[in-house]
Write an enzyme that holds these catalytic residues in place. Sequence first.
Site: not given
Length: 601
Positions: A19, A21-24, A46, A517
Amino acid sequence: MLQFLNAPPRFLFFTGKGGVGKTSIACATAIHLAGKGQHVLLVSTDPASNVGQVFGITIGNQVTPVIEVPNLSALEIDPQAAAQGYRDRIVGPVRGLLPESVVKGIEEQLSGACTTEIAAFDEFTELLIDGALTNDFDHIVFDTAPTGHTIRMLQLPGAWSGFLEDGKGDASCLGPLAGLEKQRTQYKAAVDALADAQKTRLILVARAQTATLNEASRTHDELAGIGLKQQYLVINGVFPESEAASDPLAQAIFDREQAVLAHLPQALRQLPTDTIELKAFNLFGLVALKKLLDSADSIKHSALRVDRDTAPTSAKVNDARFASMTQHSLAALIEPIALTGHGLVMTMGKGGVGKTTLAAAIAVELARRGHEVHLTTSDPAAHLMETLHGTLEHLTVSRIDPHEVTEAYRAQVLATKGAKLDAAGRAVLEEDLRSPCTEEIAVFQAFSRVIREAGKKFVVMDTAPTGHTLLLLDATGAYHRDIVRQMGERGHFTTPMMQLQDPKQTKVLIVTLAETTPVLEAANLQADLRRAGIEPWAWVINNSVAAAQVSSPLLLQRAHNELREIESVTTHHASRYALVPLLKEEPVGVARLSQMAGNLS
């Protein structure tokens, strides 16, 4: 220029607590590098990847061009597809050559969650060595699973290499050992690539919160210990000072974050560090991602485009759909749970949505009412004691620590099964217990023991982030099917899966944020649970700005953005829900958790 983007090496890893913000940030980085003419492959490791959702396309387990971003391709390592391919590679060559009973035995060994994880990592390691799949790319950007799962994955090549080096048996959870020379060579090459600072850079992503920064510090130490020493720190979503002056909640958030940043863990102070301000817009879609890393895109009131006639302006939200907030408070959700007197309560969801905090708050409230409560977690990266920060009568706390339960399981097997073996037999057993799959069995057994306690008391379980939890449920389902096969119509039996499927015994709470998301991932989790015969009991929308008193233009816009997601949850996904407001002070400690559960602000 952000420091982590300065002269980037070929491999960029983004990791951290769920949560943050790794993906963003990984997606924004991939877009940034592709915009400079570099050929980029974005890879998600993931198990609950949402990279495809971020771009609005279907990616899956093959390299897929992102049409709207020239030079960018993406790949999601699908654990289930990887496991099936892995099984086919192992079993295919011996089918028809070996007796059917032997083939079935191999298939059974390859049916568990351990094989799923190993197969996914097998694909991951192929990306780290020069091969036909990656030769055309200048950079490979990895969006990894939340911290605990990532550390486990990155540590495993060494464990597997040692297991393969010492192994003398004919088969293991990795497949027939005679055919694993490729894996041994590949894992060594992967470890070498990870440890090469000229090839690999690790970016620790955190928020300006004590828990996520402590997690980043632990991750720094553990990954440095296995050779990943080229590390950077990105602190994401920092609240801007310009927004704090006229809003008490905004000021409290700003002060809290600045106090945390002033006391960074020692291990992180030496790292090159970047901060990214909290944005008013949802980080979803190409337009938003292109703005995320733009340092010139600082938050300006004029850029927020707040429609003050339609944006929420009070804690009760001007929209009539949410006029009666007390009916959907956390306290109102706990009331019917408490009336049952005992049972299993599980918080599930995407990393970073507040599962640990909510599990602790529910456990504290149940214990405060005089019920015996066991609060536990299956999250390798969870730290319940930091959240509780105290003790309470009737409340016991534990953690299913993978290392501890695995060592206990090994000792138990050696003391029982190994007691009557000769030296040679015991040596074979000890070797078998060094298999990485031993951990899967041990964690599942610990999980099952905790579930059984719920027949006499309340057991509140904070689960690992979605992907890891689904792997555990997969093991639970495999055990259930095996027992059903063995027992047939004979006698009565209850498996852990049967208990999870019984709404009188188990209440699953899906936790999310009022953002695109997290809601999409929560909906996917609900679908996965339903396929397993588990019906979620309620949803909890946590840290809602729309449910809080705000006047800051930034918070007003974020509150306004939440309304669509709240409506989606309450009208399409949840038959029962709670809306928990964003609080001035972090809900850490028994007193604040009790206030949170009582919906007192």
